[in-house]
Design a protein around this motif. Structure first.
Motif, short mmCIF file in Angstrom:
data_model
loop_
_atom_site.label_atom_id
_atom_site.label_comp_id
_atom_site.label_asym_id
_atom_site.label_seq_id
_atom_site.Cartn_x
_atom_site.Cartn_y
_atom_site.Cartn_z
N GLU A 22 0.87 -1.18 0.00
CA GLU A 22 0.00 0.00 0.00
C GLU A 22 0.91 1.23 0.00
OE1 GLU A 22 -3.26 2.43 2.66
OE2 GLU A 22 -2.91 0.33 3.15
N LEU A 23 0.67 2.12 -0.93
CA LEU A 23 1.54 3.29 -1.03
C LEU A 23 0.80 4.44 -1.69
CD1 LEU A 23 5.24 2.97 -1.53
CD2 LEU A 23 4.08 4.91 -2.51
N HIS A 24 0.79 5.57 -1.00
CA HIS A 24 0.16 6.81 -1.46
C HIS A 24 0.70 7.92 -0.55
CE1 HIS A 24 -2.41 6.02 1.99
NE2 HIS A 24 -2.71 4.84 1.45
N PRO A 25 0.37 9.18 -0.80
CA PRO A 25 0.96 10.24 0.02
C PRO A 25 0.75 10.11 1.52
CG PRO A 25 0.03 11.20 -1.95
CD PRO A 25 -0.39 9.74 -1.94
N PHE A 26 -0.33 9.48 1.96
CA PHE A 26 -0.59 9.35 3.40
C PHE A 26 0.12 8.15 4.04
CE2 PHE A 26 -4.21 11.61 1.61
CZ PHE A 26 -4.16 12.77 2.37
N CYS A 27 0.57 7.21 3.23
CA CYS A 27 1.24 6.00 3.72
C CYS A 27 2.38 5.68 2.75
CB CYS A 27 0.23 4.85 3.81
SG CYS A 27 0.92 3.32 4.47
N VAL A 43 8.79 -1.40 -6.93
CA VAL A 43 7.74 -1.18 -5.95
C VAL A 43 6.44 -0.88 -6.70
CG1 VAL A 43 6.94 0.21 -4.01
CG2 VAL A 43 9.37 -0.31 -4.25
N GLN A 44 5.43 -1.70 -6.41
CA GLN A 44 4.12 -1.50 -7.02
C GLN A 44 3.15 -1.07 -5.91
OE1 GLN A 44 1.82 -4.89 -8.60
NE2 GLN A 44 1.76 -3.70 -10.50
N ALA A 45 2.46 0.03 -6.15
CA ALA A 45 1.55 0.59 -5.14
C ALA A 45 0.14 0.08 -5.34
CB ALA A 45 1.55 2.11 -5.24
N TYR A 46 -0.40 -0.58 -4.30
CA TYR A 46 -1.83 -0.86 -4.32
C TYR A 46 -2.52 0.20 -3.47
CZ TYR A 46 -1.69 -3.39 0.20
OH TYR A 46 -1.53 -3.74 1.51
N ALA A 47 -3.78 0.44 -3.75
CA ALA A 47 -4.58 1.50 -3.13
C ALA A 47 -3.95 2.88 -3.34
CB ALA A 47 -4.81 1.22 -1.64
N GLY A 123 -1.53 6.25 8.15
CA GLY A 123 -2.15 6.73 6.94
C GLY A 123 -2.70 5.62 6.06
N ALA A 124 -2.52 4.38 6.46
CA ALA A 124 -2.97 3.25 5.64
C ALA A 124 -4.49 3.22 5.55
CB ALA A 124 -2.46 1.93 6.23
N VAL A 125 -4.99 2.84 4.38
CA VAL A 125 -6.44 2.70 4.19
C VAL A 125 -6.85 1.23 4.07
CG1 VAL A 125 -6.75 4.98 3.17
CG2 VAL A 125 -6.28 3.02 1.68
N THR A 126 -5.88 0.32 4.14
CA THR A 126 -6.13 -1.11 4.12
C THR A 126 -5.32 -1.74 5.25
OG1 THR A 126 -4.29 -1.66 2.64
CG2 THR A 126 -6.39 -1.10 1.61
#
Length: 133
Positions: A22-27, A43-47, A123-126
């Protein structure tokens, strides 16, 4: 985590070519991203689209500035960080929009604004296995 990757190495197993997290600006998962980059693991970002929670003021501000939608801002952020985003949509219009991210860039000061949103594992959403043994 890097710990899990090292366990793979120590067991004498072949290292993965890609690590999906899981990777995005919050996590932003900086430790595992750094580990993967040092070890030539993609690195592949899910969510990467925050499961649709795109209402953050910084993201909305940048979407307006660049005349893009919030999802495009997040996908472009991933790409500029050398991350392969894996956005999910079943809507043809969203799929088309999600790929329209290769003919523009986010300026460095705006990338810094997005980078500043990091809340680590909070910051994770999952579910995030970062602390799993």
């Amino acid at each position: 985590s890097a710990k899990h990757m090292e366990e793979i190495r120590e067991a004498g197993l072949e290292m993965p070519a890609v690590n999906q997290v899981e990777l995005h600006p919050f996590c932003q998962q900086k430790p595992i991203v750094e580990y993967c980059k040092k070890n030539n693991i993609v690195v592949q970002a899910y969510a990467p689209l925050l499961r649709g929670a795109l209402d953050d003021p910084v993201i909305q501000e940048l979407a307006a500035k660049y005349s893009k939608d919030a999802a495009q801002i997040l996908i472009r952020w991933s790409l500029q960080r050398g991350i392969v985003p894996l956005p999910k949509s079943s809507q043809p219009q969203r799929i088309i929009s999600n790929i329209q991210v290769f003919d523009w860039n986010i300026e460095s000061m705006d990338m810094a604004k997005l980078d500043a949103l990091d809340r680590g594992k909070d910051g994770a959403v999952t579910w995030n296995p970062v602390d799993a043994d």
